[in-house]
Design a protein around this motif. Structure first.
Motif, PDB file in Angstrom:
ATOM      1  N   ARG A   2       0.807  -1.194   0.000  1.00  0.00           N
ATOM      2  CA  ARG A   2       0.000   0.000   0.000  1.00  0.00           C
ATOM      3  C   ARG A   2       0.855   1.264   0.000  1.00  0.00           C
ATOM      4  O   ARG A   2       0.540   2.247  -0.660  1.00  0.00           O
ATOM      5  CB  ARG A   2      -0.920  -0.002   1.220  1.00  0.00           C
ATOM      6  CG  ARG A   2      -1.816   1.210   1.315  1.00  0.00           C
ATOM      7  CD  ARG A   2      -2.693   1.150   2.541  1.00  0.00           C
ATOM      8  NE  ARG A   2      -3.583  -0.004   2.483  1.00  0.00           N
ATOM      9  CZ  ARG A   2      -4.433  -0.312   3.463  1.00  0.00           C
ATOM     10  NH1 ARG A   2      -4.472   0.417   4.549  1.00  0.00           N
ATOM     11  NH2 ARG A   2      -5.219  -1.360   3.337  1.00  0.00           N
ATOM     12  N   ASP A   3       1.981   1.288   0.742  1.00  0.00           N
ATOM     13  CA  ASP A   3       2.808   2.479   0.850  1.00  0.00           C
ATOM     14  C   ASP A   3       3.322   2.955  -0.500  1.00  0.00           C
ATOM     15  O   ASP A   3       3.600   4.128  -0.680  1.00  0.00           O
ATOM     16  CB  ASP A   3       4.003   2.218   1.782  1.00  0.00           C
ATOM     17  CG  ASP A   3       3.575   2.158   3.245  1.00  0.00           C
ATOM     18  OD1 ASP A   3       2.402   2.485   3.511  1.00  0.00           O
ATOM     19  OD2 ASP A   3       4.390   1.782   4.085  1.00  0.00           O
ATOM     20  N   ARG A   4       3.436   2.039  -1.454  1.00  0.00           N
ATOM     21  CA  ARG A   4       4.039   2.415  -2.731  1.00  0.00           C
ATOM     22  C   ARG A   4       3.103   3.281  -3.580  1.00  0.00           C
ATOM     23  O   ARG A   4       3.493   3.796  -4.608  1.00  0.00           O
ATOM     24  CB  ARG A   4       4.447   1.162  -3.509  1.00  0.00           C
ATOM     25  CG  ARG A   4       5.584   0.413  -2.827  1.00  0.00           C
ATOM     26  CD  ARG A   4       6.176  -0.643  -3.752  1.00  0.00           C
ATOM     27  NE  ARG A   4       6.709  -0.084  -4.981  1.00  0.00           N
ATOM     28  CZ  ARG A   4       7.887   0.544  -5.074  1.00  0.00           C
ATOM     29  NH1 ARG A   4       8.629   0.713  -4.000  1.00  0.00           N
ATOM     30  NH2 ARG A   4       8.308   1.000  -6.245  1.00  0.00           N
ATOM     31  N   LEU A   6       1.645   5.995  -2.255  1.00  0.00           N
ATOM     32  CA  LEU A   6       1.610   7.299  -1.598  1.00  0.00           C
ATOM     33  C   LEU A   6       2.377   8.366  -2.377  1.00  0.00           C
ATOM     34  O   LEU A   6       3.312   8.072  -3.115  1.00  0.00           O
ATOM     35  CB  LEU A   6       2.204   7.202  -0.192  1.00  0.00           C
ATOM     36  CG  LEU A   6       1.514   6.268   0.804  1.00  0.00           C
ATOM     37  CD1 LEU A   6       2.314   6.228   2.105  1.00  0.00           C
ATOM     38  CD2 LEU A   6       0.088   6.710   1.063  1.00  0.00           C
ATOM     39  N   GLU A   8       4.678  11.323  -1.171  1.00  0.00           N
ATOM     40  CA  GLU A   8       5.309  11.618   0.112  1.00  0.00           C
ATOM     41  C   GLU A   8       6.356  12.727   0.020  1.00  0.00           C
ATOM     42  O   GLU A   8       7.133  12.777  -0.944  1.00  0.00           O
ATOM     43  CB  GLU A   8       6.023  10.374   0.646  1.00  0.00           C
ATOM     44  CG  GLU A   8       5.173   9.146   0.814  1.00  0.00           C
ATOM     45  CD  GLU A   8       6.025   7.940   1.166  1.00  0.00           C
ATOM     46  OE1 GLU A   8       6.204   7.682   2.372  1.00  0.00           O
ATOM     47  OE2 GLU A   8       6.545   7.291   0.237  1.00  0.00           O
ATOM     48  N   ARG A  10       9.442  13.616   2.451  1.00  0.00           N
ATOM     49  CA  ARG A  10      10.141  12.950   3.547  1.00  0.00           C
ATOM     50  C   ARG A  10      11.244  13.844   4.094  1.00  0.00           C
ATOM     51  O   ARG A  10      12.280  14.039   3.464  1.00  0.00           O
ATOM     52  CB  ARG A  10      10.720  11.609   3.061  1.00  0.00           C
ATOM     53  CG  ARG A  10       9.664  10.730   2.370  1.00  0.00           C
ATOM     54  CD  ARG A  10      10.092   9.296   2.220  1.00  0.00           C
ATOM     55  NE  ARG A  10      11.420   9.150   1.643  1.00  0.00           N
ATOM     56  CZ  ARG A  10      12.042   7.977   1.489  1.00  0.00           C
ATOM     57  NH1 ARG A  10      11.463   6.864   1.878  1.00  0.00           N
ATOM     58  NH2 ARG A  10      13.244   7.917   0.948  1.00  0.00           N
ATOM     59  N   ALA A  28       2.420  12.560   3.938  1.00  0.00           N
ATOM     60  CA  ALA A  28       2.046  11.595   2.913  1.00  0.00           C
ATOM     61  C   ALA A  28       0.595  11.801   2.527  1.00  0.00           C
ATOM     62  O   ALA A  28      -0.281  11.955   3.387  1.00  0.00           O
ATOM     63  CB  ALA A  28       2.262  10.169   3.415  1.00  0.00           C
ATOM     64  N   ALA A  29       0.329  11.831   1.225  1.00  0.00           N
ATOM     65  CA  ALA A  29      -1.026  11.919   0.697  1.00  0.00           C
ATOM     66  C   ALA A  29      -1.409  10.570   0.109  1.00  0.00           C
ATOM     67  O   ALA A  29      -0.594   9.914  -0.539  1.00  0.00           O
ATOM     68  CB  ALA A  29      -1.113  13.010  -0.375  1.00  0.00           C
ATOM     69  N   ARG A  30      -2.655  10.174   0.312  1.00  0.00           N
ATOM     70  CA  ARG A  30      -3.090   8.821  -0.019  1.00  0.00           C
ATOM     71  C   ARG A  30      -3.971   8.799  -1.261  1.00  0.00           C
ATOM     72  O   ARG A  30      -4.696   9.752  -1.527  1.00  0.00           O
ATOM     73  CB  ARG A  30      -3.888   8.242   1.150  1.00  0.00           C
ATOM     74  CG  ARG A  30      -3.219   8.341   2.504  1.00  0.00           C
ATOM     75  CD  ARG A  30      -4.254   8.200   3.596  1.00  0.00           C
ATOM     76  NE  ARG A  30      -3.682   8.373   4.931  1.00  0.00           N
ATOM     77  CZ  ARG A  30      -4.391   8.707   6.008  1.00  0.00           C
ATOM     78  NH1 ARG A  30      -5.697   8.916   5.890  1.00  0.00           N
ATOM     79  NH2 ARG A  30      -3.801   8.857   7.182  1.00  0.00           N
ATOM     80  N   GLU A  33      -8.006  10.308  -1.661  1.00  0.00           N
ATOM     81  CA  GLU A  33      -8.319  11.367  -0.707  1.00  0.00           C
ATOM     82  C   GLU A  33      -7.973  12.736  -1.266  1.00  0.00           C
ATOM     83  O   GLU A  33      -7.131  12.875  -2.165  1.00  0.00           O
ATOM     84  CB  GLU A  33      -7.585  11.168   0.618  1.00  0.00           C
ATOM     85  CG  GLU A  33      -6.132  11.604   0.611  1.00  0.00           C
ATOM     86  CD  GLU A  33      -5.522  11.729   2.013  1.00  0.00           C
ATOM     87  OE1 GLU A  33      -6.255  11.649   3.016  1.00  0.00           O
ATOM     88  OE2 GLU A  33      -4.293  11.907   2.088  1.00  0.00           O
ATOM     89  N   GLU A 167      -1.646   9.482 -11.474  1.00  0.00           N
ATOM     90  CA  GLU A 167      -1.786   9.079 -10.075  1.00  0.00           C
ATOM     91  C   GLU A 167      -2.105  10.217  -9.132  1.00  0.00           C
ATOM     92  O   GLU A 167      -2.653   9.986  -8.044  1.00  0.00           O
ATOM     93  CB  GLU A 167      -0.491   8.412  -9.611  1.00  0.00           C
ATOM     94  CG  GLU A 167      -0.152   7.147 -10.363  1.00  0.00           C
ATOM     95  CD  GLU A 167       1.331   6.819 -10.300  1.00  0.00           C
ATOM     96  OE1 GLU A 167       1.811   6.428  -9.216  1.00  0.00           O
ATOM     97  OE2 GLU A 167       2.011   6.979 -11.332  1.00  0.00           O
ATOM     98  N   ILE A 199      -4.671  10.668  -6.084  1.00  0.00           N
ATOM     99  CA  ILE A 199      -4.291  11.515  -4.954  1.00  0.00           C
ATOM    100  C   ILE A 199      -4.559  12.959  -5.358  1.00  0.00           C
ATOM    101  O   ILE A 199      -4.164  13.395  -6.434  1.00  0.00           O
ATOM    102  CB  ILE A 199      -2.796  11.343  -4.625  1.00  0.00           C
ATOM    103  CG1 ILE A 199      -2.478   9.908  -4.223  1.00  0.00           C
ATOM    104  CG2 ILE A 199      -2.360  12.317  -3.543  1.00  0.00           C
ATOM    105  CD1 ILE A 199      -0.999   9.568  -4.301  1.00  0.00           C
TER     106      ILE A 199
END
Length: 286
Positions: A2-4, A6, A8, A10, A28-30, A33, A167, A199
């Motif tokens: 799932r993290d891939r 995002l 982000e 950092r 991080a934006a999902r 959302e 994306e 996103i």
């Protein structure tokens, strides 16, 4: 993983000369959302958006989309994977609104199963400029022109999806020059994009508008992240009053979403009867 999926930032920091505009921001934006970036002028909202878009490289830290460092992507790869609506779009050419929107199709490859005309028609409708399709962009008002550029971004997102991307959408103050109805038009379109799994990150100054349309709000202050979470959790009277330096009241609408308003007197001397003896002329009499 799932993290891939995002988008982000950092531990990013950014400076312009001696001025530090971002310091150690991680966010991080999902997928699916709408994340609103809010805060006072100079808080670092647009700078953070530019880093998340890959247009600006941080002095420290990095930005990643789906686990890929944005700095490693070519301009074409970036254009296919994410779209950006700047606060002041720079394109100023003798195009019609339809021709401007069609520019967004550039990232689609020649062999892609991408129906450009259908994408343009849909984007014009989503941006509320379908009746302006044949107007020259240079003849439009500021708000109309901004919505025409929003249509271009929607087409680019569709073109990116045809290439396996599309994306993320990043919007820098997309409602600043719009009336109330068109603010809702643009943000509803942004929510529709998120509902399709993308996103969406948007810079907004109107906190009530952010509360109405965003799933989460990230508040920035002096280049640092002050708070991030659901609108009802982040937008409190105490936090906002301290952040903006004025008394701010937070109420709730019928759905429970925060309604934010500053509390101050319009008249410093407290006399609200100034010029009360002057008649008010109606529009018909002017």
């Amino acid at each position: 993983m799932r993290d891939r999926a995002l988008l982000e930032a950092r531990d990013v920091s950014l400076s312009f000369g001696a001025a530090t505009v971002l310091q150690g921001v991680s966010l991080a934006a999902r997928p699916g959302e709408v994340l609103a970036l809010c805060g006072p002028n100079g808080a670092g909202k647009s700078s953070l958006l530019s880093i998340l878009s890959g247009e600006q490289r941080p002095r420290r830290g990095d930005a990643r989309l789906g686990g890929t460092d944005l700095a490693s992507l070519s301009p074409l790869a970036l254009a296919r994977r994410r779209v950006v609506l700047e606060q002041h779009p720079a394109i100023d050419v003798a195009f019609t609104v339809r021709e401007l929107a069609a520019l967004g199709a550039a990232p689609a490859g020649f062999d892609a199963a991408f129906e450009e005309q259908a994408a343009v028609d849909e984007a014009l409708e989503q941006a509320g400029v379908e009746t302006l399709a044949d107007r020259a962009v240079r003849t439009l008002s500021g708000g109309e022109r901004h919505r025409a550029h929003f249509a271009r971004v929607l087409v680019q997102l569709a073109a990116g999806r045809a290439e396996g991307g599309g994306e993320a959408m990043l919007l820098d103050e997309p409602t600043a020059s719009l009336d109330l109805a068109h603010q809702a038009t643009v943000l509803r379109a942004a929510r529709a994009v998120a509902a399709e799994g993308a996103i969406v990150v948007v810079v907004l100054h109107d906190l009530s508008l952010a509360a109405a349309f965003a799933d989460r709000i990230a508040l920035l202050a002096d280049g640092a992240l002050d708070a991030v979470g659901a609108p009802a959790d982040v937008l409190t009277s105490a936090r906002l009053s301290a952040l903006y330096g004025v008394d701010i009241a937070v109420e709730r609408d019928a759905s429970g979403r925060p309604l934010v308003r500053p509390v101050f007197s319009l008249f410093e001397n407290g006399d609200q009867n100034v010029h009360r003896d002057e008649p008010v002329q109606s529009r018909q009499r002017l």
